[in-house]
Design an enzyme around this catalytic site. Structure first.
Site, short mmCIF file in Angstrom:
data_model
loop_
_atom_site.label_atom_id
_atom_site.label_comp_id
_atom_site.label_asym_id
_atom_site.label_seq_id
_atom_site.Cartn_x
_atom_site.Cartn_y
_atom_site.Cartn_z
N ARG A 37 29.61 47.49 43.89
CA ARG A 37 30.97 47.12 44.14
C ARG A 37 31.15 47.23 45.66
NH1 ARG A 37 33.98 50.67 39.50
NH2 ARG A 37 33.28 49.24 37.59
N ARG A 41 36.96 45.34 46.47
CA ARG A 41 38.19 46.34 46.36
C ARG A 41 38.67 47.11 47.85
NH1 ARG A 41 37.96 49.36 40.88
NH2 ARG A 41 35.85 49.85 41.91
N ARG A 50 42.11 37.80 47.90
CA ARG A 50 42.32 37.74 46.54
C ARG A 50 44.01 37.89 46.35
NH1 ARG A 50 40.08 40.24 42.81
NH2 ARG A 50 41.94 39.43 41.42
N ASP A 86 31.75 39.36 37.69
CA ASP A 86 32.25 40.36 36.60
C ASP A 86 31.38 40.17 35.48
OD1 ASP A 86 34.71 42.30 35.97
OD2 ASP A 86 34.11 41.42 34.31
N TYR A 173 32.96 46.63 24.88
CA TYR A 173 34.24 45.95 25.13
C TYR A 173 34.86 45.11 24.09
CZ TYR A 173 34.55 47.34 30.30
OH TYR A 173 34.56 47.81 31.42
#
Length: 376
Positions: A37, A41, A50, A86, A173
Site C-alpha cells: 500500500r 492513501r 483521487r 484493487d 468478500y
C-alpha cells in the site's frame, strides 16, 4: 504464453534489480525495501489526484494508475513499484456488481451464498477478464516505461510487482457481501457445501490467474498473491479449502515462458497473508520464491516454520511508523538481523501502510535500510 525480449526483465534489465535478485535467493549489495500500500492513501499527491474519482474508476484509468504507482518510487526511493489496483478489479472486469465504499471496502450487490449463487457466478468465463483488461495492460506498460526512465536516473533497475487477491480472500468478500470480522458465512459455506465452495474458489483461481498473467505479459517483473483473510482458517481447513485454489492461481504465472535473454527460469512468485503464522508450513508447499510475514511472527521464527529455502519479506509492525525515531530504528535493526536467518530478505511492513502515516517517516526508513550494506 511466451514473453519476448521486449519484456522489462530483459529490455529494462529488471532481472538485475535488487528485488528480483533477492526474490531468487541472492543477497544484493543493499537489502531491497518496498511497502505494501505504498501507492496511495498516505501520500498527499495521491489524495489530490483521487479527489474527483472513485477507486474503481481510478484503477481503470491507465494514465492515473501509472502516476499513482510511480509516486512512492519518486518520493521514497523504494526498490520496487507495486501496481496500483484493487483485488476486486478482476471481478469488476468479469461483470460482477461491486462498489468500494469509503471507510468500509468492497461491497457486492449480490452476495454468493448458495449453490445456485455459485452456479450463476461460475458460469462467467474467466477469460472475459483478459478480454476486458486492455486498460490494465496499458497501465502496466505505461508504468514500466516510466520506471525505466526513473531507473536510468537512479542507476538501478526498478521492477514493477503485479498482484492479485488469493481465491480464499476474494471468496470471503463474495460470500459475506463485503468486509467481515470473522468471515463466518464463508467458513460456513466451506463445511455446508464443499462442492459449491470448491467450484467458487476454482473459478476465482482462474480469475486471479488470468489477472496476474495480463500484468506479467504487459511488463510486471514479479507477482504477489495477497491472502488477507487466510488467517481466519485453521491449518487443516486452509489446506483443504484455500491452498489448492492459491496453487491453481499461481500456475497461470508458472505457465509463462521467459525469453532466453532473461537469464532466469520463471517470474518470481510471492505470497503474503495476514495472521498466517500457523499456516507458514502449508504456504511453503506452494513452491514460492518469497513469503511475506506479518508482524505477529518474528522473521527467524518464520524461517524455522517455513523449513525451506525461501526469501522472506517483512515484517515491521505498521504501528511502529508512529513511534519515536529511536524506537523505529531499533525495530528495523532487529528485523534486519532476524532476516539473516533466511536465504535473502526484502524489507517491508507486516501489513499495508496506514493512511495516517507521515510520508517522511517512510522516506527516512528507506534511507536507513539502504545505509546498511547487506554483507553476507
Amino acid at each position: 504464453m511466451q514473453l519476448t525480449d521486449q519484456h522489462p526483465l530483459v529490455a529494462h534489465a529488471t532481472r538485475d534489480s535488487r528485488l528480483i535478485r533477492a526474490s531468487l535467493g541472492e543477497r544484493p549489495d543493499l537489502t531491497p525495501v518496498w511497502f505494501m500500500r505504498q501507492a496511495g492513501r498516505s501520500l498527499p499527491e495521491y489524495r489530490a489526484l483521487r479527489a474527483t474519482q472513485s477507486m474503481l474508476d481510478a484503477c481503470r484509468d491507465p494514465a492515473l494508475v501509472s502516476e499513482i504507482t510511480l509516486q512512492p518510487v519518486r518520493r521514497h526511493g523504494v526498490d520496487a513499484a507495486i501496481f496500483f489496483s484493487d483485488i476486486v478489479v478482476p471481478l469488476v472486469l468479469a461483470g460482477l456488481d461491486v462498489q468500494i465504499e469509503a471507510g468500509r471496502g468492497p461491497v457486492f450487490a449480490e452476495p454468493v451464498r448458495t449453490a445456485r449463487d455459485v452456479a450463476r457466478v461460475t458460469a462467467i468465463d474467466p477469460e472475459l477478464v483478459r478480454e476486458r483488461a486492455e486498460p490494465i495492460a496499458d497501465a502496466v506498460t505505461r508504468t514500466t516505461l516510466l520506471l525505466a526512465d526513473e531507473s536510468a536516473t537512479r542507476g538501478e533497475p526498478i521492477p514493477l510487482i503485479g498482484f492479485a487477491g488469493a481465491p480464499f480472500t476474494l471468496a470471503a468478500y463474495l460470500v459475506e457481501g463485503g468486509p467481515s470480522k470473522d468471515h463466518l458465512r464463508a467458513r460456513r459455506l466451506i463445511h455446508e457445501d464443499p462442492a459449491a465452495w470448491e467450484a467458487l474458489t476454482g473459478w476465482l483461481a482462474a480469475v486471479s490467474g488470468v489477472f496476474l498473467q495480463v500484468q506479467v505479459a504487459a511488463g510486471a517483473s514479479s507477482v504477489q498473491l495477497f491472502d488477507s483473510w487466510a488467517g481466519s482458517l485453521a491449518p487443516a481447513v486452509y489446506r483443504s479449502a484455500a491452498l489448492p485454489a492459491s496453487r491453481a492461481a499461481l500456475e497461470y504465472v508458472r505457465a509463462l515462458r521467459l525469453p532466453t535473454g532473461a537469464g532466469m527460469s520463471h517470474v518470481p512468485l510471492a505470497h503474503f497473508g495476514v495472521g498466517t503464522g500457523d499456516l507458514l508450513a502449508d504456504i511453503a508447499t506452494l513452491d514460492l520464491d518469497v513469503v511475506g510475514i506479518d508482524h505477529r511472527v518474528s522473521l527467524d521464527e518464520a524461517v524455522a516454520r517455513l523449513a525451506t529455502a525461501v526469501t522472506v519479506q517483512g515484517n515491521l509492525d505498521p504501528a511502529l511508523l508512529f513511534a519515536p525515531p529511536h524506537v523505529l530504528d531499533a525495530a528495523l535493526d532487529r528485523i534486519l538481523a532476524e532476516g539473516r536467518a533466511a536465504r535473502a530478505h526484502i524489507v517491508n511492513l507486516g501489513h499495508g501502510v496506514p493512511p495516517e502515516t507521515d510520508p517522511d517517516v517512510l522516506t527516512r526508513l528507506v534511507r536507513r535500510v539502504h545505509e546498511r550494506p547487506d554483507a553476507a
